[in-house]
Design a protein around this motif. Structure first.
Motif, PDB file in Angstrom:
ATOM      1  N   VAL A 182       1.947   2.963  -2.906  1.00  0.00           N
ATOM      2  CA  VAL A 182       0.364   2.529  -3.709  1.00  0.00           C
ATOM      3  C   VAL A 182      -0.486   2.473  -2.433  1.00  0.00           C
ATOM      4  O   VAL A 182      -0.177   1.632  -1.689  1.00  0.00           O
ATOM      5  N   ILE A 183      -1.805   2.831  -2.222  1.00  0.00           N
ATOM      6  CA  ILE A 183      -2.565   2.692  -1.521  1.00  0.00           C
ATOM      7  C   ILE A 183      -4.261   2.252  -2.143  1.00  0.00           C
ATOM      8  O   ILE A 183      -4.280   2.495  -3.215  1.00  0.00           O
ATOM      9  N   GLU A 184      -3.785   0.878  -2.193  1.00  0.00           N
ATOM     10  CA  GLU A 184      -5.134  -0.276  -2.675  1.00  0.00           C
ATOM     11  C   GLU A 184      -5.871  -0.195  -1.154  1.00  0.00           C
ATOM     12  O   GLU A 184      -5.533  -0.640  -0.387  1.00  0.00           O
ATOM     13  N   ASP A 185      -7.346  -1.520  -2.762  1.00  0.00           N
ATOM     14  CA  ASP A 185      -7.890  -2.067  -0.671  1.00  0.00           C
ATOM     15  C   ASP A 185      -8.896  -3.373  -1.450  1.00  0.00           C
ATOM     16  O   ASP A 185      -9.356  -4.214  -0.899  1.00  0.00           O
ATOM     17  N   SER A 186      -8.214  -4.076  -2.845  1.00  0.00           N
ATOM     18  CA  SER A 186      -8.467  -5.455  -4.191  1.00  0.00           C
ATOM     19  C   SER A 186      -7.579  -5.981  -3.991  1.00  0.00           C
ATOM     20  O   SER A 186      -6.173  -5.936  -3.899  1.00  0.00           O
ATOM     21  N   ARG A 187      -7.383  -7.037  -4.073  1.00  0.00           N
ATOM     22  CA  ARG A 187      -6.784  -8.061  -4.498  1.00  0.00           C
ATOM     23  C   ARG A 187      -6.200  -7.826  -6.103  1.00  0.00           C
ATOM     24  O   ARG A 187      -4.876  -7.448  -5.685  1.00  0.00           O
ATOM     25  N   ASN A 188      -6.914  -7.075  -6.660  1.00  0.00           N
ATOM     26  CA  ASN A 188      -6.607  -7.381  -7.621  1.00  0.00           C
ATOM     27  C   ASN A 188      -6.125  -5.255  -8.295  1.00  0.00           C
ATOM     28  O   ASN A 188      -4.629  -5.688  -9.111  1.00  0.00           O
ATOM     29  N   GLY A 189      -6.438  -4.733  -7.245  1.00  0.00           N
ATOM     30  CA  GLY A 189      -5.524  -3.746  -7.140  1.00  0.00           C
ATOM     31  C   GLY A 189      -4.318  -4.086  -6.415  1.00  0.00           C
ATOM     32  O   GLY A 189      -3.008  -2.889  -6.778  1.00  0.00           O
ATOM     33  N   LEU A 190      -3.736  -4.530  -5.927  1.00  0.00           N
ATOM     34  CA  LEU A 190      -2.560  -5.450  -5.021  1.00  0.00           C
ATOM     35  C   LEU A 190      -1.619  -5.643  -6.422  1.00  0.00           C
ATOM     36  O   LEU A 190      -0.793  -5.288  -6.502  1.00  0.00           O
ATOM     37  N   LEU A 191      -2.219  -6.282  -6.692  1.00  0.00           N
ATOM     38  CA  LEU A 191      -1.633  -7.379  -8.243  1.00  0.00           C
ATOM     39  C   LEU A 191      -1.141  -6.292  -9.440  1.00  0.00           C
ATOM     40  O   LEU A 191       0.219  -6.771 -10.175  1.00  0.00           O
ATOM     41  N   ALA A 192      -2.095  -5.492  -9.981  1.00  0.00           N
ATOM     42  CA  ALA A 192      -1.501  -4.581 -10.827  1.00  0.00           C
ATOM     43  C   ALA A 192      -0.190  -3.858  -9.743  1.00  0.00           C
ATOM     44  O   ALA A 192       0.393  -3.133 -10.665  1.00  0.00           O
ATOM     45  N   ALA A 193      -0.543  -3.154  -8.958  1.00  0.00           N
ATOM     46  CA  ALA A 193       0.181  -2.289  -8.216  1.00  0.00           C
ATOM     47  C   ALA A 193       1.858  -2.984  -7.758  1.00  0.00           C
ATOM     48  O   ALA A 193       3.438  -2.667  -8.446  1.00  0.00           O
ATOM     49  N   LEU A 194       1.542  -4.242  -7.900  1.00  0.00           N
ATOM     50  CA  LEU A 194       3.360  -5.274  -7.838  1.00  0.00           C
ATOM     51  C   LEU A 194       3.545  -5.475  -9.010  1.00  0.00           C
ATOM     52  O   LEU A 194       5.054  -5.234  -9.278  1.00  0.00           O
ATOM     53  N   GLY A 195       2.517  -5.878 -10.377  1.00  0.00           N
ATOM     54  CA  GLY A 195       3.355  -6.179 -11.572  1.00  0.00           C
ATOM     55  C   GLY A 195       3.618  -4.521 -12.179  1.00  0.00           C
ATOM     56  O   GLY A 195       5.238  -4.425 -12.738  1.00  0.00           O
ATOM     57  N   ALA A 196       3.596  -3.541 -10.777  1.00  0.00           N
ATOM     58  CA  ALA A 196       3.941  -1.909 -11.853  1.00  0.00           C
ATOM     59  C   ALA A 196       5.751  -1.962 -10.847  1.00  0.00           C
ATOM     60  O   ALA A 196       6.071  -0.987 -11.124  1.00  0.00           O
ATOM     61  N   GLY A 197       5.867  -2.817 -10.128  1.00  0.00           N
ATOM     62  CA  GLY A 197       6.925  -2.971  -9.188  1.00  0.00           C
ATOM     63  C   GLY A 197       6.966  -1.686  -7.647  1.00  0.00           C
ATOM     64  O   GLY A 197       7.598  -1.283  -6.989  1.00  0.00           O
ATOM     65  N   LEU A 198       5.701  -1.602  -7.228  1.00  0.00           N
ATOM     66  CA  LEU A 198       5.714  -0.595  -5.967  1.00  0.00           C
ATOM     67  C   LEU A 198       5.249  -1.111  -4.955  1.00  0.00           C
ATOM     68  O   LEU A 198       4.048  -2.579  -5.492  1.00  0.00           O
ATOM     69  N   ALA A 199       5.414  -0.762  -3.950  1.00  0.00           N
ATOM     70  CA  ALA A 199       4.789  -1.305  -2.577  1.00  0.00           C
ATOM     71  C   ALA A 199       3.778  -1.006  -2.204  1.00  0.00           C
ATOM     72  O   ALA A 199       3.245  -0.046  -2.669  1.00  0.00           O
ATOM     73  N   THR A 200       2.932  -1.622  -1.682  1.00  0.00           N
ATOM     74  CA  THR A 200       1.459  -1.718  -1.246  1.00  0.00           C
ATOM     75  C   THR A 200       0.941  -1.188   0.074  1.00  0.00           C
ATOM     76  O   THR A 200       1.541  -2.928   0.400  1.00  0.00           O
ATOM     77  N   VAL A 201       0.267  -0.303   0.153  1.00  0.00           N
ATOM     78  CA  VAL A 201      -0.479  -0.692   1.963  1.00  0.00           C
ATOM     79  C   VAL A 201      -2.093  -0.822   0.967  1.00  0.00           C
ATOM     80  O   VAL A 201      -2.464  -0.427   0.396  1.00  0.00           O
ATOM     81  N   VAL A 202      -2.586  -2.343   1.622  1.00  0.00           N
ATOM     82  CA  VAL A 202      -4.143  -2.373   2.201  1.00  0.00           C
ATOM     83  C   VAL A 202      -4.552  -1.997   2.793  1.00  0.00           C
ATOM     84  O   VAL A 202      -4.500  -2.086   3.732  1.00  0.00           O
ATOM     85  N   THR A 203      -5.852  -0.634   3.361  1.00  0.00           N
ATOM     86  CA  THR A 203      -6.487  -0.894   3.302  1.00  0.00           C
ATOM     87  C   THR A 203      -8.200  -1.123   2.902  1.00  0.00           C
ATOM     88  O   THR A 203      -8.991  -0.928   2.091  1.00  0.00           O
ATOM     89  N   VAL A 204      -8.912  -2.895   3.629  1.00  0.00           N
ATOM     90  CA  VAL A 204      -9.884  -3.447   3.612  1.00  0.00           C
ATOM     91  C   VAL A 204     -10.957  -2.695   3.210  1.00  0.00           C
ATOM     92  O   VAL A 204     -11.139  -1.229   4.087  1.00  0.00           O
ATOM     93  N   SER A 205     -11.780  -2.958   1.953  1.00  0.00           N
ATOM     94  CA  SER A 205     -13.557  -2.110   2.181  1.00  0.00           C
ATOM     95  C   SER A 205     -13.972  -3.591   2.875  1.00  0.00           C
ATOM     96  O   SER A 205     -13.793  -4.315   2.680  1.00  0.00           O
ATOM     97  N   GLY A 206     -15.289  -2.943   2.509  1.00  0.00           N
ATOM     98  CA  GLY A 206     -16.291  -3.783   2.959  1.00  0.00           C
ATOM     99  C   GLY A 206     -16.731  -4.712   2.073  1.00  0.00           C
ATOM    100  O   GLY A 206     -17.013  -5.736   2.446  1.00  0.00           O
ATOM    101  N   TYR A 207     -16.904  -5.058   1.374  1.00  0.00           N
ATOM    102  CA  TYR A 207     -15.874  -5.547  -0.238  1.00  0.00           C
ATOM    103  C   TYR A 207     -14.993  -6.524  -0.144  1.00  0.00           C
ATOM    104  O   TYR A 207     -14.977  -7.891  -0.960  1.00  0.00           O
ATOM    105  N   THR A 208     -13.676  -6.351   0.275  1.00  0.00           N
ATOM    106  CA  THR A 208     -12.451  -7.142  -0.119  1.00  0.00           C
ATOM    107  C   THR A 208     -11.764  -7.518   1.159  1.00  0.00           C
ATOM    108  O   THR A 208     -11.166  -8.169   1.442  1.00  0.00           O
ATOM    109  N   ARG A 209     -12.228  -7.497   2.592  1.00  0.00           N
ATOM    110  CA  ARG A 209     -11.494  -7.823   4.522  1.00  0.00           C
ATOM    111  C   ARG A 209     -11.581  -9.204   3.588  1.00  0.00           C
ATOM    112  O   ARG A 209     -10.584  -9.467   4.384  1.00  0.00           O
TER     113      ARG A 209
END
Length: 267
Positions: A182-209
């Motif tokens: 999964v490619i995400e940018d926020s902590r909420n998104g990261l937690l959602a992906a991890l909750g589904a058992g998916l490895a996650t890359v985060v590309t931070v955005s203006g609001y989430t760095r």
């Protein structure tokens, strides 16, 4: 099978400040509502997953409630919010069509390369489906976008950080979670992906760095482009060690590991 699932807002394009926020405020003006969200206000509201859910918060203000016709029941409130959200989505898609939200670095390259190699590519977002499809088409073009499945909006009842939208995507596309990144940018998104058992890359955005991405496999400023903006590595607990731009070779190395293997690759 190897699959990539992209979030939309902040991942395909840095849409929140330059797209969604002005669209929300234009909607408030359109309906004569005595509220305008500042950049800081909206940053706090992003902790709430889903545009309808954010809009619903303004009905807690008595002045806004009266301006909205004093909806008395939960059904009436939901109808009002749905009307606002439909107008907001129209305004947002018009902004995207006008080209005010360019795709983030590396998005077109990675998606094009993945599809060429036979990988499954999908988008999973809490935003309204028309908004997501507009951003996706702006990022990769209409022809490519038409081939990419989108899971968005009210397709699930529970929004991120709940894993429901990622679980649905995996189930509907019959993906192997171990081969999905999964490619995400926020902590909420990261937690959602991890909750589904998916490895996650985060590309931070203006609001989430400045958010906490401790559990991510890799945290970057962007996917990067060899001939454009180069990525900066912010955290690399799995030892992926990308240089300048993230490619399929690095993404392949993330597949097949447990999503919570935060020690993998360290020496």
């Amino acid at each position: 099978m190897t699959a990539l699932i992209f979030d939309c807002d902040g991942v395909l394009g840095d849409t929140e400040r330059d797209g969604h926020l002005p669209a929300f405020n234009a909607t408030f003006a359109q309906f004569g509502l005595p509220v305008r969200w500042s950049v800081e206000d909206y940053g706090r509201l992003l902790r709430i997953g889903g545009g309808k859910e954010r809009l619903a918060t303004v009905l807690d203000d008595p002045e806004v409630w009266r301006a909205a016709g004093s909806p008395a029941t939960a059904a009436e409130r939901a109808e009002v919010v749905a009307t606002w959200h439909k107008a907001k989505t129209k305004t947002f898609t018009e902004l995207v069509a006008a080209g005010v939200i360019p795709p983030r670095p590396g998005v077109r390259r990675v998606i094009t390369d993945a599809l060429r190699e036979g990988w499954t590519v999908a988008v999973a977002s809490t935003s309204a489906e028309p908004s997501v499809r507009a951003v996706l088409a702006g990022a990769v073009g209409d022809e490519v976008a038409a081939t990419i499945p989108v899971f968005a909006g009210d397709v699930v009842l529970r929004k991120k950080p709940d894993p429901a939208v990622y679980q649905l995507t995996v189930d509907q596309l019959a993906l192997d979670p171990a081969g999905t990144v999964v490619i995400e940018d926020s902590r909420n998104g990261l937690l959602a992906a991890l909750g589904a058992g998916l490895a996650t890359v985060v590309t931070v955005s203006g609001y989430t760095r400045d958010e906490d991405f401790t559990e991510a496999a890799l945290v970057l400023t962007s996917l990067g482009d060899p001939d454009g903006e180069r990525l900066e590595v912010l955290a690399d607990p799995w030892g992926v060690r990308p240089v300048d731009a993230l490619g399929l070779s690095e993404l392949s190395r993330l597949a097949g590991r447990p999503a919570h293997d935060t020690q993998g690759g360290q020496t």
